[in-house]
Motif scaffolding. Sequence first.
Motif, PDB file in Angstrom:
ATOM      1  N   THR A 168     -17.036  -1.724   2.124  1.00  0.00           N
ATOM      2  CA  THR A 168     -16.706  -0.586   1.277  1.00  0.00           C
ATOM      3  C   THR A 168     -15.856  -0.993   0.085  1.00  0.00           C
ATOM      4  O   THR A 168     -16.085  -0.529  -1.041  1.00  0.00           O
ATOM      5  CB  THR A 168     -15.965   0.499   2.097  1.00  0.00           C
ATOM      6  N   ASP A 169     -14.856  -1.865   0.319  1.00  0.00           N
ATOM      7  CA  ASP A 169     -13.977  -2.253  -0.799  1.00  0.00           C
ATOM      8  C   ASP A 169     -14.467  -3.510  -1.525  1.00  0.00           C
ATOM      9  O   ASP A 169     -13.857  -3.937  -2.506  1.00  0.00           O
ATOM     10  CB  ASP A 169     -12.536  -2.442  -0.324  1.00  0.00           C
ATOM     11  N   GLU A 209     -19.646   2.610  -0.010  1.00  0.00           N
ATOM     12  CA  GLU A 209     -18.577   2.925  -0.955  1.00  0.00           C
ATOM     13  C   GLU A 209     -18.617   4.375  -1.414  1.00  0.00           C
ATOM     14  O   GLU A 209     -17.572   5.035  -1.515  1.00  0.00           O
ATOM     15  CB  GLU A 209     -18.663   1.990  -2.163  1.00  0.00           C
ATOM     16  N   ASN A 210     -19.818   4.903  -1.715  1.00  0.00           N
ATOM     17  CA  ASN A 210     -19.881   6.277  -2.222  1.00  0.00           C
ATOM     18  C   ASN A 210     -20.112   7.318  -1.129  1.00  0.00           C
ATOM     19  O   ASN A 210     -20.311   8.494  -1.413  1.00  0.00           O
ATOM     20  CB  ASN A 210     -20.944   6.413  -3.322  1.00  0.00           C
TER      21      ASN A 210
END
Length: 393
Positions: free
Chosen positions: A384-385, A354-355
């Motif tokens: 990621t989401d 995600e980051n």
Amino acid sequence: MRTTTRAASAALATLALVATACGSDAETVVDDASDAVEDAADDVSDGAEDIADDAQEAVDDATDDSTDDATTDTTGDATADTEEASEETTDDASADGETIRVAVVAPSAQNDLAFTQSMVDSLDRVAEGRDIEVEFSDGLFVVEDGGAALRGYAEDGVDLVIAHGTQYGGPLSEIAAEFPDTSFAYGTSSDNLGLDNVFAYTVRADQGGYVNGVMAAQLSESGVIGVVGPVAAGDAALYVDGFVAGAAAQDPAVEVNVNYIESFSDVALAAEAATAHVENGADVLTGTAQMVVGATGVATDQGIPWFGTQSNQVPLGEDIVVASQEYHWEVILNQILDASAAGEAGSVFELSLENGGLEMIFNDGYPLDAAVRTSADETIAGLTDGSITTGVE
């Protein structure tokens, strides 16, 4: 970036292959790996001996080519996220514009294509936007030696001292308390040791492991996959657990056999473990830590797909490496340097998809089926989401 390396003592080279430290055990320097493999080869079969030799050739090739010869392909928005995270801090090098001194104490060689090299490469990327001077003490798998190096850097007035190995927690807790005006970073760990001047950093290695597992289950024709693990701790255990979970999610019928060899650096033992997996029907392999050069040697010899982690491992087998999970520590290093310049500390940072701290690198030289690649991209997007979870705690 100006870089200085402090050499480890001769005794460390002798002891390198018996390390059992957790989190990121050290390996021997690549220049000494050949002697270690030749000594270990006397105790294994002729086939394992050949594999160890092949593994050494992979190390030599990787040392020469790791920076420019790997064919990579970034996926989704991971690269954009990583670049954005780095660019956001480009103008914040330090409060007074002076060079920032950073020192790293690490358990394995700087060019290990694994845990330590991931930090080296990340600091190189940090240097693209900041004026930093990096000093490096590598190959310090002996905790006492690592502690001595940490203390030395603190006494020298280094701005940020990084203890890149979970095993350094003991000495660091004492040293950081004695130098409250020095900033320290400690990982992989989510524990800042209860000290205000210690930043902790960790990584969701299970996420890339999960993606690799999803692909591996589709590539296996025998329905058997082999995993060569070091010690069941830290990011190594997270990666292995994530890989197993991803393979099971893709195809519950696939058998994933995990073998922890209880060493982060024993190349010959990793080769033996990989050979045993192949003899038991495995037609896809993966593993983590510095010793994987032995396992990738087996994969190359047998023409078996390999999935990597920590660093881009294409140089270990341009024909057999399918994809690698790559750590981008610069995402959190920039945040740590900003916080340190502002007089703050004590925070815990984590790399994730995600980051942008984790990135899946695909080898364009490997003929990956389009449907398998699509499933990997969809899995990356889901992790990621948050619509997909690994189930690993």
